[in-house]
Write an enzyme that holds these catalytic residues in place. Structure first.
Site, mmCIF file in Angstrom:
data_model
loop_
_atom_site.group_PDB
_atom_site.id
_atom_site.type_symbol
_atom_site.label_atom_id
_atom_site.label_comp_id
_atom_site.label_asym_id
_atom_site.label_seq_id
_atom_site.Cartn_x
_atom_site.Cartn_y
_atom_site.Cartn_z
ATOM 1 N N GLY A 7 -93.901 71.307 86.626
ATOM 2 C CA GLY A 7 -93.982 72.667 86.098
ATOM 3 C C GLY A 7 -94.245 72.633 84.609
ATOM 4 O O GLY A 7 -93.549 71.951 83.864
ATOM 5 N N GLU A 86 -99.177 80.458 93.147
ATOM 6 C CA GLU A 86 -100.228 79.882 92.302
ATOM 7 C C GLU A 86 -101.609 80.081 92.926
ATOM 8 O O GLU A 86 -102.487 79.254 92.772
ATOM 9 C CB GLU A 86 -99.957 78.387 92.075
ATOM 10 C CG GLU A 86 -98.571 78.069 91.560
ATOM 11 C CD GLU A 86 -98.277 78.617 90.175
ATOM 12 O OE1 GLU A 86 -99.231 78.807 89.383
ATOM 13 O OE2 GLU A 86 -97.104 78.876 89.877
#
Length: 160
Positions: A7, A86
């Site tokens: 991340g 995403e």
């Protein structure tokens, strides 16, 4: 087999999936840039916001957080969740994760690749790793480092 998710934006503070461990680290040759338009999370179609993406740039580093996911169900749930979250991204990349900027050796991936590729007069290096893992398991010993490397080698072999 263990899966790691890196991340570098909102996943740093809000992963949204179950994980076993969280490791601060960085990837080399990428930089974080606010180049991604966001019409669903941080803006609207009328006025898009901006979120970060990774851009390949030799010599750069991008710090973030890597999440270790071990359980099969947790991996599946995380992948499904990330596919929705995403959705504007169309590329998955396997990168080495580093935890110390003074070192040139990544946390697991560099060793994994060396073990996967190396072969000597006694046989493949990966055979040594798998036999060690099996022997330790048979006597009731779980060595996390050995297991993580063995799982990484198996995972990489599955993608080839």
């Amino acid at each position: 087999m263990v899966m790691w998710v890196f991340g570098y934006g909102s996943l740093v503070w809000n992963p949204g999936f179950a994980y076993d461990a969280r490791l601060v680290g960085f990837v080399r040759d990428y930089r974080r840039v606010f180049y991604q338009g966001s019409t669903d999370h941080r803006g609207t179609p009328e006025f898009p916001g901006r979120t970060v993406t990774l851009e390949h740039q030799p010599g750069s580093t991008c710090w973030g957080v890597a999440y270790k996911i071990s359980r099969e169900q947790d991996k599946q749930t995380a992948l499904e969740y990330l596919e929705v979250r995403e959705k504007q991204y169309d590329e998955k990349v396997y990168l080495d994760l580093y935890t110390d900027s003074s070192l040139k050796i990544p946390a697991v991936q560099d060793m994994m690749m060396q073990i996967y590729l190396a072969e000597g007069p006694t046989g493949p290096n990966k055979e040594y790793l798998f036999k060690l893992e099996d022997a330790l398991n048979k006597i009731g010993i779980v060595d996390q480092h050995v297991q993580d490397l063995a799982n990484a080698v198996r995972s990489y072999a599955d993608t080839m």
